[in-house]
Motif scaffolding. Structure first.
Motif, PDB file in Angstrom:
ATOM      1  N   THR A  20      -3.185   0.752  -2.299  1.00  0.00           N
ATOM      2  CA  THR A  20      -2.539   0.203  -0.994  1.00  0.00           C
ATOM      3  C   THR A  20      -1.091  -0.178  -1.215  1.00  0.00           C
ATOM      4  O   THR A  20      -0.628  -0.854  -1.965  1.00  0.00           O
ATOM      5  CB  THR A  20      -3.461  -1.087  -0.872  1.00  0.00           C
ATOM      6  OG1 THR A  20      -4.721  -0.759  -0.760  1.00  0.00           O
ATOM      7  CG2 THR A  20      -2.793  -1.759   0.498  1.00  0.00           C
ATOM      8  N   ASP A  21      -0.272   0.668  -0.336  1.00  0.00           N
ATOM      9  CA  ASP A  21       1.212   0.395  -0.343  1.00  0.00           C
ATOM     10  C   ASP A  21       1.809   0.480  -1.732  1.00  0.00           C
ATOM     11  O   ASP A  21       2.561  -0.477  -2.141  1.00  0.00           O
ATOM     12  CB  ASP A  21       1.478  -1.023   0.402  1.00  0.00           C
ATOM     13  CG  ASP A  21       1.077  -0.838   1.828  1.00  0.00           C
ATOM     14  OD1 ASP A  21       1.225   0.420   2.508  1.00  0.00           O
ATOM     15  OD2 ASP A  21       0.655  -2.081   2.251  1.00  0.00           O
ATOM     16  N   THR A 119       0.879  -9.712  -1.929  1.00  0.00           N
ATOM     17  CA  THR A 119       2.252 -10.052  -1.503  1.00  0.00           C
ATOM     18  C   THR A 119       2.882 -10.719  -2.510  1.00  0.00           C
ATOM     19  O   THR A 119       4.168 -11.007  -2.402  1.00  0.00           O
ATOM     20  CB  THR A 119       2.138 -10.936  -0.283  1.00  0.00           C
ATOM     21  OG1 THR A 119       1.272 -12.003  -0.397  1.00  0.00           O
ATOM     22  CG2 THR A 119       1.629 -10.123   1.041  1.00  0.00           C
TER      23      THR A 119
END
Length: 120
Positions: A20-21, A119
Motif C-alpha cells: 500500500t503506497d 501514517t
C-alpha cells in the motif's frame, strides 16, 4: 476417577501481505511461537522486502507471542533499519504487555491501529 486435561493445540499462524503506497503490510493471525513462526520468518525475509523496506505488521489477529516471535520482530527491525523501518499495528493488550516487559516497544513503534501505523 482421574481426569486428564488434554493439551491445548496452538492456533495455527496465517500470514498474508499486501503493498500500500510503498509500504508492505503483513497481516498475522494466530499464535507466534517456536513451532508456528516459520510463515512469518519467510514473509519477513529481507530479500523479499528489499524493494519495499517500509513494513507494517498488522497484529490485530495475534492472540499469543513468545520469545520466538519477539526474536523474529527484532531481526526484521535490524534487517530493515539501514534503509527502511518496521512498525506494529493493533497489538492486543496481552501481546503488547509482553513487548513492553522486554522493551521491544522502545525499539519498534507500536501503533493502536493500521491507519496510524501507515501514517506514522
Amino acid at each position: 476417577m482421574v481426569e486428564i486435561e488434554s493439551a491445548r493445540q496452538p492456533e495455527p499462524l496465517h500470514v498474508s501481505s499486501t503493498a500500500t503506497d510503498g509500504v508492505t503490510v503483513v497481516r498475522v493471525v494466530g499464535e507466534i511461537d517456536h513451532a508456528s513462526a516459520g510463515p512469518l520468518i519467510e514473509t519477513l525475509d529481507l530479500d523479499a522486502l528489499s524493494n519495499q523496506p517500509r513494513l507494517v505488521i498488522d497484529m490485530r489477529g495475534v492472540s499469543f507471542m513468545d520469545s520466538s516471535g519477539i526474536n523474529v520482530l527484532l531481526a526484521a527491525h535490524h534487517d530493515l533499519a539501514p534503509a527502511g523501518w518496521l512498525r506494529l499495528a493493533g497489538v492486543r493488550d496481552s501481546v503488547l504487555r509482553t513487548l513492553k516487559i522486554v522493551g521491544v516497544d522502545t525499539v519498534i513503534p507500536c501503533h493502536p491501529n493500521l491507519k496510524e501505523a501507515l501514517t506514522g
